[in-house]
Design an enzyme around this catalytic site. Structure first.
Site, short mmCIF file in Angstrom:
data_model
loop_
_atom_site.label_atom_id
_atom_site.label_comp_id
_atom_site.label_asym_id
_atom_site.label_seq_id
_atom_site.Cartn_x
_atom_site.Cartn_y
_atom_site.Cartn_z
N ASP A 52 -11.31 19.66 14.32
CA ASP A 52 -9.88 19.95 14.36
C ASP A 52 -9.43 20.25 15.78
O ASP A 52 -8.40 19.77 16.25
CB ASP A 52 -9.57 21.12 13.43
CG ASP A 52 -8.12 21.55 13.49
OD1 ASP A 52 -7.25 20.75 13.12
OD2 ASP A 52 -7.86 22.69 13.92
N GLU A 124 -12.04 14.77 10.42
CA GLU A 124 -12.19 15.75 11.50
C GLU A 124 -13.66 16.06 11.76
O GLU A 124 -14.08 16.22 12.92
CB GLU A 124 -11.43 17.03 11.16
CG GLU A 124 -9.92 16.85 11.14
CD GLU A 124 -9.18 18.11 10.77
OE1 GLU A 124 -8.01 18.23 11.16
OE2 GLU A 124 -9.77 18.99 10.09
#
EC number: 3.1.26.3
Length: 235
Positions: A52, A124
């Site tokens: 992320d 991610e």
């Protein structure tokens, strides 16, 4: 897929050959497939956290270079659009990650391979896996490969967060938001403005900008983000 699955085809799609394929395997491992202690450590959840932040960094650099005249509020809204759950899930589908996911029997039977939240998390995690295996340059190349087209041609038009916040307040029977100046700093040729936005019964949100208008938009965006409201149209 078995643990002996040949990942060559997936690596070709990703544009990265792993020196340590265990990073990729971990990125594809859902918590439901892990038994015993420390299950969260042996699933993709930690990689998702790292990915992320790596994704946000790379996309921020891409936006900064691609839109030299954009103010920070616009850049922030574009960033939110590009890293939101739906966008990441679409990237996971483009990568072809679904068939490679390692799932527990219950999750596999419930259609988890097509579940948006899981796909977004795994996208991610894969970014993080490439980062750990090949460094920031390799992760940047992966993000460029799968996010560049979305950056240059946003799928959704961006909406003014002040308008969205006013509509949100009206839908809840609240008066229009009130913006108030908190602080002005910096020299005359490069001032900085801090603005707060207030709604009755709710905590205010503050933000800065190079103009009052920019600061107001940033404050509205901060308020909406805190309340879990998306500013793109079509929601």
């Amino acid at each position: 897929m078995s643990e002996t699955q040949d990942f060559a085809a997936l690596e070709a799609r990703l544009g990265h050959s792993f020196a340590d394929r265990s990073h990729l395997v971990l990125a594809l491992t859902h918590i439901s497939s892990v038994k015993g202690q420390a299950v969260r450590v042996r699933s993709y959840q930690r990689l998702e956290f790292l990915g992320d932040h790596v994704l946000g960094s790379v996309v921020s650099h891409m936006l900064y270079a691609a839109f030299p005249k954009a103010e920070e509020g616009e850049l922030s809204r574009r960033l939110a659009e590009l890293v939101r759950e739906e966008a990441c899930a679409e990237v996971a589908q483009d990568m072809g990650l679904g068939p490679y996911l390692r799932l527990g029997p219950g999750e596999a039977q419930s259609g988890a391979r097509q579940r948006r939240a899981i796909l977004a998390d795994v996208a991610e995690a894969v970014v993080a896996a490439v980062y750990l295996d090949g460094g920031y340059e390799a992760a940047s190349a992966l993000v460029e490969r799968f996010w560049r087209g979305r950056l240059e041609a946003p799928r959704r038009p961006l909406r003014d967060p002040k308008t969205v916040l006013q509509e949100w307040a009206q839908a809840r029977g609240l008066p229009p938001p009130v913006y108030r100046d908190v602080e002005r700093s910096g020299p005359d040729h490069a001032p900085r403005f801090r603005v707060a936005v207030d709604l009755p019964g709710l905590e205010c949100a503050e933000a800065e900008g190079g103009s009052k208008q920019t600061a107001q938009k940033a404050a509205a965006s901060a308020f909406l983000a805190r309340e879990g409201v998306v500013t793109e149209s079509g929601e």
